[in-house]
Design a protein around this motif. Structure first.
Motif, PDB file in Angstrom:
ATOM      1  N   GLY A 132       3.001  -7.400  -3.115  1.00 47.96           N
ATOM      2  CA  GLY A 132       2.580  -6.613  -1.668  1.00 47.96           C
ATOM      3  C   GLY A 132       2.867  -8.533  -0.713  1.00 47.96           C
ATOM      4  O   GLY A 132       2.832  -9.546  -1.708  1.00 47.96           O
ATOM      5  N   LEU A 133       3.987  -7.478  -0.265  1.00 48.89           N
ATOM      6  CA  LEU A 133       4.839  -9.245   0.613  1.00 48.89           C
ATOM      7  C   LEU A 133       4.447  -9.890   1.988  1.00 48.89           C
ATOM      8  O   LEU A 133       5.496 -10.129   2.420  1.00 48.89           O
ATOM      9  N   HIS A 153      -1.722 -10.189  -5.453  1.00 46.02           N
ATOM     10  CA  HIS A 153      -2.311 -11.620  -4.925  1.00 46.02           C
ATOM     11  C   HIS A 153      -1.467 -12.624  -6.520  1.00 46.02           C
ATOM     12  O   HIS A 153      -1.475 -13.634  -6.498  1.00 46.02           O
ATOM     13  N   VAL A 173      -6.637  -2.307   1.469  1.00 46.51           N
ATOM     14  CA  VAL A 173      -5.625  -1.575   1.525  1.00 46.51           C
ATOM     15  C   VAL A 173      -5.683  -0.724   0.575  1.00 46.51           C
ATOM     16  O   VAL A 173      -4.891   0.491   0.508  1.00 46.51           O
ATOM     17  N   THR A 213     -11.757  -5.739  -4.142  1.00 47.20           N
ATOM     18  CA  THR A 213     -10.182  -6.180  -4.057  1.00 47.20           C
ATOM     19  C   THR A 213     -10.223  -6.100  -2.820  1.00 47.20           C
ATOM     20  O   THR A 213     -10.991  -6.109  -1.424  1.00 47.20           O
ATOM     21  N   CYS A 214      -8.641  -6.312  -2.166  1.00 42.21           N
ATOM     22  CA  CYS A 214      -7.960  -5.923  -0.928  1.00 42.21           C
ATOM     23  C   CYS A 214      -8.319  -4.444  -0.345  1.00 42.21           C
ATOM     24  O   CYS A 214      -7.661  -3.801  -1.218  1.00 42.21           O
ATOM     25  N   ASP A 258      -2.379  -4.169 -10.245  1.00 41.18           N
ATOM     26  CA  ASP A 258      -1.420  -4.782  -9.048  1.00 41.18           C
ATOM     27  C   ASP A 258      -2.001  -6.360  -8.696  1.00 41.18           C
ATOM     28  O   ASP A 258      -2.791  -7.315  -9.458  1.00 41.18           O
ATOM     29  N   THR A 310      -6.578  -5.702 -11.239  1.00 43.21           N
ATOM     30  CA  THR A 310      -5.711  -6.322 -10.334  1.00 43.21           C
ATOM     31  C   THR A 310      -6.661  -7.962 -10.950  1.00 43.21           C
ATOM     32  O   THR A 310      -7.193  -8.175 -11.261  1.00 43.21           O
ATOM     33  N   ARG A 346       0.766  -0.882   0.510  1.00 41.57           N
ATOM     34  CA  ARG A 346      -0.449   0.122   0.227  1.00 41.57           C
ATOM     35  C   ARG A 346       0.635   1.719  -0.145  1.00 41.57           C
ATOM     36  O   ARG A 346       0.555   2.313  -0.560  1.00 41.57           O
TER      37      ARG A 346
HETATM   38  C1  LIG Z   1      -1.906  -7.476  -0.247  1.00 44.74           C
HETATM   39  C2  LIG Z   1      -2.366  -7.317  -0.782  1.00 44.74           C
HETATM   40  C3  LIG Z   1      -2.230  -5.669  -1.020  1.00 44.74           C
HETATM   41  C4  LIG Z   1      -1.012  -4.811  -0.274  1.00 44.74           C
HETATM   42  O1  LIG Z   1      -0.664  -4.760   0.939  1.00 44.74           O
HETATM   43  P1  LIG Z   1       0.033  -4.556   2.011  1.00 44.74           P
HETATM   44  O2  LIG Z   1      -0.605  -5.207   3.006  1.00 44.74           O
HETATM   45  O3  LIG Z   1       0.024  -2.835   1.966  1.00 44.74           O
HETATM   46  O4  LIG Z   1       1.780  -5.242   1.008  1.00 44.74           O
HETATM   47  C5  LIG Z   1      -2.943  -5.142  -2.105  1.00 44.74           C
HETATM   48  N1  LIG Z   1      -3.394  -5.399  -3.349  1.00 44.74           N
HETATM   49  C6  LIG Z   1      -4.172  -6.400  -2.913  1.00 44.74           C
HETATM   50  C7  LIG Z   1      -5.449  -7.543  -3.662  1.00 44.74           C
HETATM   51  C8  LIG Z   1      -3.374  -7.221  -1.636  1.00 44.74           C
HETATM   52  O5  LIG Z   1      -3.837  -8.762  -1.627  1.00 44.74           O
END
Ligand SMILES: *Cc1c(COP(=O)(O)O)cnc(C)c1O
Length: 397
Positions: A169-170, A148, A75, A72-73, A145, A118, A49
């Protein structure tokens, strides 16, 4: 108990974490990641993020609309808001659950400053359809993005390379992990320069205290996901004792972790570099288990399976079914945990009630229907077959 997810950490990651005298760990992780991605640049961040904040800063995007999927997530819209921009949500396609690209066409206006596409659950976004959108809107940067999907492809074209840049994201729930952490990849030299400058302005160096915290986190996570301990971990999670660690959103609040502007630590970078080497094996295993689930469940009409695309990398193997909650409970009693990700619909959250949303009524139906079966290396092929049997057996038994 078989957990729903398990970071693919082994002895090499532990040893890497403790290898404190290795210099330039972050730069080495960046080169290793760029090589794995087959791209010219990889630029590391403390979270996925945070990388979005830096991308918007590098592009001078402020007080504008940024389009992202409704499913989506959470964040991602959080980062859009915290960067001083407005998220615009686009509904999902019923098949692959990615953003509905016909609807995306309708959502673009003069106010649109960027599009976040995404590849949800590792299902590659349809690059041919996306090419069409980009051709119509050549001045709107496309951000992939890939948190995933990592290095999934669409008809042998890598998704992460299709657009201005990709971000990753890691954290430990991802296909590969640097404990926490984020990464951006790009082939655009000029954008890479701007992004590095934006990072230098935005992000403070990491401290020894943060490195120590990450080591302790790793040492706690490592045993918690073993089969023997996971029953206890799961009970603690269900009782709310782990909320501090696992609860990552509140439907009414838009926020960031307290250290989101503190650089990725060298500990994380060393673990991430070790994971770059493990990535091909990790994905091979995920695809093998996905094949077992797919073949085992193909004939059972109670389950809707994910798209069968050779490029899928399966951050999650997602099955849709009428009563996800009941199935999760039944599996739990038999020693298997299913995930229920993604269990919310962002435009319906109070924090996002006032945002524009292009909706055809698909993404709102997904929470409560999706279950993710384990595809991590702690779940063996025989386990996957047992899970298929569990799903095929009648619910009454
Ligand atoms: C995990 C994730 C992110 C980034 O996550 P951080 O926890 O900020 O590293 C972004 N997009 C998706 C779809 C995610 O699942």
């Amino acid at each position: 108990m078989i957990p729903r997810l398990k970071p693919a950490f082994g002895a090499s990651e532990l040893l890497a974490a403790l290898d404190v005298f290795r210099p330039h760990a972050v730069e080495q992780f960046e080169s290793g990641f760029a090589e794995l991605a087959g791209q010219r640049h990889a630029i590391a961040f403390p979270y996925g993020r945070t990388s979005l904040l830096a991308i918007f800063k590098a592009l001078g995007i402020k007080n504008r609309d940024v389009i992202c999927p409704a499913y989506t997530c959470v964040v991602v819209p959080h980062a859009i808001v915290i960067s001083g921009n407005r998220p615009v949500f686009v509904d999902s396609e019923a098949g692959d659950m990615n953003m509905d690209l016909a609807l995306l066409d309708e959502a673009v206006t003069d106010e649109t400053a960027a599009i976040v596409s995404t590849s949800i659950f590792g299902h590659p976004v349809d690059l041919n359809a996306l090419d069409h959108v980009s051709a119509q809107n050549p001045d709107i940067p496309l951000l992939q993005d890939c948190a995933h999907s990592f290095f999934c492809d669409w008809d042998a074209r890598p998704v992460h390379a299709a657009g201005l840049c990709a971000f990753f994201g890691l954290n430990i729930s991802k296909i590969m992990s640097s404990i926490f952490g984020g990464m951006v990849t790009t082939d655009d030299d000029q954008f890479a320069d701007s992004l590095r400058s934006a990072r230098a302005e935005l992000i403070a160096p990491s401290t020894m205290l943060k490195s120590l915290r990450r080591v302790f986190y790793l040492l706690a996570v490592y045993p918690a996901f073993t089969r023997l301990a996971y029953g206890t971990t799961n009970r603690m999670e269900r009782s709310g004792l782990l909320n501090q660690f696992v609860k990552y959103y509140d439907p009414g609040i838009i926020d960031m972790p307290s250290d989101y502007l503190e650089s990725l630590t060298p500990v994380e970078a060393r673990v991430g570099l070790a994971q770059c080497g493990a990535y091909p094996d990790i994905v091979r295993h995920r695809r093998r288990l996905a094949r077992i689930y797919r073949e085992g469940l193909a004939e059972d009409e109670r389950y809707r399976l994910p798209p069968d695309h050779t490029g899928c990398t399966y951050s999650h193997f997602v099955v849709r079914t009428g009563d996800a909650e009941m199935l999760c409970e039944r599996a739990r009693r038999q020693g298997v945990q299913f995930g229920d990700l993604i269990e919310y619909h962002i435009p319906s959250m109070t924090a996002y009630a006032d945002c524009r949303s292009f909706d055809r009524g698909v993404s709102g139906t997904l929470p409560g229907q999706v279950i993710n079966l384990p595809v991590h290396r702690g779940c063996h092929e025989a386990d996957a077959r047992r899970i298929v049997d569990l799903l095929l057996s009648d619910s009454g038994s």
